[in-house]
Design a protein around this motif. Structure first.
Motif, mmCIF file in Angstrom:
data_model
loop_
_atom_site.group_PDB
_atom_site.id
_atom_site.type_symbol
_atom_site.label_atom_id
_atom_site.label_comp_id
_atom_site.label_asym_id
_atom_site.label_seq_id
_atom_site.Cartn_x
_atom_site.Cartn_y
_atom_site.Cartn_z
ATOM 1 N N THR A 152 64.446 29.864 7.667
ATOM 2 C CA THR A 152 63.782 30.900 6.864
ATOM 3 C C THR A 152 62.787 31.701 7.709
ATOM 4 O OG1 THR A 152 63.951 29.551 4.869
ATOM 5 C CG2 THR A 152 62.302 31.293 4.844
ATOM 6 N N TRP A 158 63.275 35.694 8.659
ATOM 7 C CA TRP A 158 62.348 36.728 8.157
ATOM 8 C C TRP A 158 61.609 37.400 9.301
ATOM 9 C CZ3 TRP A 158 62.910 39.172 3.905
ATOM 10 C CH2 TRP A 158 63.307 38.543 2.734
ATOM 11 N N MET A 172 64.841 38.709 -6.500
ATOM 12 C CA MET A 172 63.717 37.922 -5.978
ATOM 13 C C MET A 172 62.608 37.836 -7.024
ATOM 14 S SD MET A 172 63.297 39.302 -2.044
ATOM 15 C CE MET A 172 62.298 37.955 -1.368
ATOM 16 N N SER A 173 62.043 36.648 -7.177
ATOM 17 C CA SER A 173 60.899 36.506 -8.085
ATOM 18 C C SER A 173 59.654 37.054 -7.376
ATOM 19 C CB SER A 173 60.688 35.036 -8.443
ATOM 20 O OG SER A 173 60.227 34.334 -7.314
ATOM 21 N N GLU A 189 58.574 34.790 -4.663
ATOM 22 C CA GLU A 189 59.384 34.856 -3.430
ATOM 23 C C GLU A 189 59.005 36.073 -2.590
ATOM 24 O OE1 GLU A 189 62.659 32.910 -6.198
ATOM 25 O OE2 GLU A 189 63.394 34.638 -5.078
ATOM 26 N N ALA A 244 55.777 35.258 -0.900
ATOM 27 C CA ALA A 244 55.965 34.284 0.180
ATOM 28 C C ALA A 244 56.628 34.926 1.404
ATOM 29 C CB ALA A 244 56.799 33.107 -0.320
ATOM 30 N N ALA A 245 57.611 35.795 1.176
ATOM 31 C CA ALA A 245 58.289 36.468 2.295
ATOM 32 C C ALA A 245 57.291 37.328 3.066
ATOM 33 C CB ALA A 245 59.438 37.326 1.768
ATOM 34 N N VAL A 277 61.674 27.928 -4.780
ATOM 35 C CA VAL A 277 61.251 29.178 -4.130
ATOM 36 C C VAL A 277 61.689 29.160 -2.666
ATOM 37 C CG1 VAL A 277 59.246 30.541 -3.395
ATOM 38 C CG2 VAL A 277 59.304 29.569 -5.691
ATOM 39 N N LYS A 278 61.488 27.999 -2.009
ATOM 40 C CA LYS A 278 61.867 27.888 -0.590
ATOM 41 C C LYS A 278 63.370 28.100 -0.390
ATOM 42 C CE LYS A 278 59.968 23.994 0.964
ATOM 43 N NZ LYS A 278 59.414 23.072 1.973
ATOM 44 N N ARG A 303 65.484 29.792 -2.296
ATOM 45 C CA ARG A 303 65.902 31.189 -2.504
ATOM 46 C C ARG A 303 65.378 32.108 -1.394
ATOM 47 N NH1 ARG A 303 65.027 29.466 -7.730
ATOM 48 N NH2 ARG A 303 62.940 30.371 -7.744
ATOM 49 N N LEU A 304 64.228 31.733 -0.833
ATOM 50 C CA LEU A 304 63.675 32.495 0.288
ATOM 51 C C LEU A 304 64.595 32.394 1.509
ATOM 52 C CD1 LEU A 304 61.012 34.005 0.288
ATOM 53 C CD2 LEU A 304 59.929 32.024 1.348
#
Ligand code: ZN
Length: 259
Positions: free
Chosen positions: A134, A138, A199-200, A203, A206-207, A227-228, A230-231
């Protein structure tokens, strides 16, 4: 011309009876293909430094036709990767991507350092493999200059919405109130395909944090496993679509991860 470089062996392909062709990502010259004569012999002085994932000092005779390895001294070998097949599979994928985005004669020290940091954390088992993936993806998206605007909905500007749709190729968020919806598979008039990621708000936040964090804090991800997860899926979808190719190394990593 004989040059001294510091770099990471991203790939090592056997050639001839006992030789290897290395792909080195160097601090001084970017990507280099380097011929390593006798590198597969047990007695070779290049044995350790010419292994995939080795990082060290290399003396290379750089000619128009071929780069030939003359001296090599491994500084870090990431031995932890040899003990864990999943970690090794992820390292393979990261090295393949690093090699893909690296250019000859155009060094990119920050991207190389990102990969080295991720390999180190992975090799030492300091973070879960998916978390390393992740962060690598990113932050690489940011390095490549295709990072989306995650500051809020691109229409109403609001940053406190529960859900957004991220348009991958335009790098824009749209909240549901402004008409954000899953447009994946649909085509624009000019023929370009839409790719969207749901994306919530958590998320998106967090990104943003993963990207903007200082190097020492870049692995601090949210605690929520959902969350992790989906990230991790979002960074992969975004990066792979921008790189416009598929990776067998990634498929292999995902296959191993699902066992
Ligand atoms: Zn909106």
């Amino acid at each position: 011309m004989v040059v001294s470089v510091e770099g990471l062996v991203c790939n090592a392909v056997n050639c001839g009876e006992s030789d290897k062709m290395l792909t080195l990502i160097t601090r001084q010259y970017g990507k280099m293909s380097v011929y390593c004569r006798g590198g597969r012999r047990i007695s070779s002085k290049f044995m350790t430094a010419s292994q995939k994932f080795s990082y060290g000092d290399y003396v290379i005779n750089k000619t128009d036709r071929l780069n030939i390895l003359q001296e090599a001294n491994a500084k870090i070998s990431f031995f932890g990767l040899q003990k864990d097949i999943r970690a090794a599979a992820l390292a393979d994928y990261m090295c393949e991507v690093l090699s893909d985005v690296s250019v000859e004669e155009e060094p990119d020290v920050q991207t190389l350092d990102l990969a080295l940091n991720c390999l180190y954390v992975l090799s030492e088992g300091r973070r879960e493999a998916d978390d390393v993936k992740t962060v690598f993806e990113w932050r690489l998206i940011e390095r490549l200059g295709v990072y989306p605007d995650l500051s809020g909905c691109h229409i109403c500007g609001k940053a406190d919405k529960p859900w957004y749709y991220l348009d991958v190729m335009n790098g824009e968020l749209t909240c549901r109130d402004c008409g954000g919806k899953d447009k994946s598979g649909k085509q624009e008039d000019d023929g370009t395909a839409h790719i969207t990621i749901l994306m919530s708000g958590a998320e998106v936040y967090a990104a943003n944090r993963v990207i903007s964090a200082e190097k020492s804090k870049m692995f601090s991800l949210p605690a929520d496993p959902g969350v992790k997860k989906r990230l991790c899926e979002a960074s992969e979808k975004y990066l792979i679509n921008h790189l416009e190719r598929s990776y067998k190394t990634l498929e292999f990593y995902k296959e191993i991860s699902s066992l």
